[in-house]
Design an enzyme around this catalytic site. Structure first.
Site, PDB file in Angstrom:
ATOM      1  N   GLU A  44       0.852  -1.190   0.000  1.00  8.23           N
ATOM      2  CA  GLU A  44       0.000   0.000   0.000  1.00  8.23           C
ATOM      3  C   GLU A  44       0.884   1.236   0.000  1.00  8.23           C
ATOM      4  OE1 GLU A  44      -3.610   2.184   2.505  1.00  8.23           O
ATOM      5  OE2 GLU A  44      -2.236   0.836   3.553  1.00  8.23           O
ATOM      6  N   ASP A 118      -3.624  11.918  -2.368  1.00  7.02           N
ATOM      7  CA  ASP A 118      -3.807  13.354  -2.558  1.00  7.02           C
ATOM      8  C   ASP A 118      -4.307  13.601  -3.980  1.00  7.02           C
ATOM      9  OD1 ASP A 118      -3.508  16.138  -2.916  1.00  7.02           O
ATOM     10  OD2 ASP A 118      -1.829  16.204  -1.517  1.00  7.02           O
ATOM     11  N   LYS A 122      -5.217  20.925  -8.897  1.00  4.84           N
ATOM     12  CA  LYS A 122      -4.812  21.938  -9.871  1.00  4.84           C
ATOM     13  C   LYS A 122      -4.142  21.284 -11.083  1.00  4.84           C
ATOM     14  CE  LYS A 122      -4.287  25.605  -6.446  1.00  4.84           C
ATOM     15  NZ  LYS A 122      -3.382  26.602  -5.820  1.00  4.84           N
ATOM     16  N   ASP A 154     -12.501   9.219  -2.634  1.00  2.00           N
ATOM     17  CA  ASP A 154     -13.813   9.870  -2.545  1.00  2.00           C
ATOM     18  C   ASP A 154     -13.857  11.102  -3.445  1.00  2.00           C
ATOM     19  OD1 ASP A 154     -12.002  11.394  -1.053  1.00  2.00           O
ATOM     20  OD2 ASP A 154     -13.553  12.104   0.317  1.00  2.00           O
ATOM     21  N   GLU A 195      -8.827   4.708   7.651  1.00  8.79           N
ATOM     22  CA  GLU A 195      -9.362   5.662   8.622  1.00  8.79           C
ATOM     23  C   GLU A 195     -10.189   6.739   7.927  1.00  8.79           C
ATOM     24  OE1 GLU A 195      -5.397   4.199  10.325  1.00  8.79           O
ATOM     25  OE2 GLU A 195      -6.091   4.920   8.389  1.00  8.79           O
TER      26      GLU A 195
END
Length: 215
Positions: A44, A118, A122, A154, A195
């Site tokens: 991961e 992340d 932009k 998400d 989490e």
């Protein structure tokens, strides 16, 4: 997501070399020696506080797992979880996971996970997205032919970008899920949450894809 520095984190990592790896380049081609069993290695990138990678190691004792994160504070929390659970099939690495071919050899990793990376929204930061062609090429260098990349987010924009990026790279989609937590109950039950996912899954859909390298 960056969190505040914790003075105890690095000393804690140094005190637990059985789980924490601070010099991953020294294990290039030799990662199997970090585990007591010979088994496929799943990695991961961006493991955070370790809920996903520890959960996967507990759920799949027949596999070996490596979690990678750049922040010592969150990696130390993941190591705490591994120490508490006394897991023999997980290792945690303090490094930037972007260029994985710097510390894994071809075929040394059997599967890769990218969870809630992340989004770098932009346009000028497109190349920093972990599903951009530069990173996909790096992943391909360490995975065997036709190996899987599993990705959850998400962020709809990042998900749409990733679909295009992986398709243009020639990857074959196994599954594309536009609302993971409201899909087939069997899929939901099999899912191991991060989490972040646990916290935000009620605020909007979680997107997931699984794709293979090569035709």
């Amino acid at each position: 997501m960056r969190i505040r520095k914790k003075k105890w984190a690095m000393p804690y990592l140094e005190d637990h070399p059985e789980y924490a790896i601070l010099n991953p380049d020294q294990y290039r081609g030799k990662w199997a020696t970090r585990f007591s069993q010979s088994a496929p290695i799943h990695v991961e990138i961006g493991s955070g506080k370790g809920q996903f990678i520890i959960g996967m190691a507990q759920k799949h004792p027949e596999l070996n797992f490596i979690g990678i994160d750049l922040q010592d504070a969150v990696l130390a929390m993941a190591v705490q979880k591994a120490v508490a659970a006394q897991l023999p099939n997980v290792q945690l690495v303090l490094t930037d996971g972007g260029d994985v071919d710097d510390f894994f050899t071809k075929g040394e990793v059997d599967k890769l996970y990218l969870n809630f990376s992340d989004p770098w929204p932009k346009k000028r930061h497109t190349k920093r997205r972990l599903t951009s062609p530069r990173f996909l090429a790096s992943y391909q260098q360490v995975l065997p032919d036709h190996a899987e990349l599993e990705f959850k987010t998400d962020n709809r924009g990042l998900f749409e970008y990733s679909l295009v990026s992986l398709n243009n790279f020639g990857m074959q989609f196994e599954t594309v899920n536009l609302d993971l937590h409201h899909s087939d109950p069997a899929i939901v039950q099999e899912n191991v949450e991060t989490e972040y996912e646990q916290k935000f899954k009620e605020k909007g859909p979680i997107y997931k894809l699984v794709a293979r390298f090569g035709a």
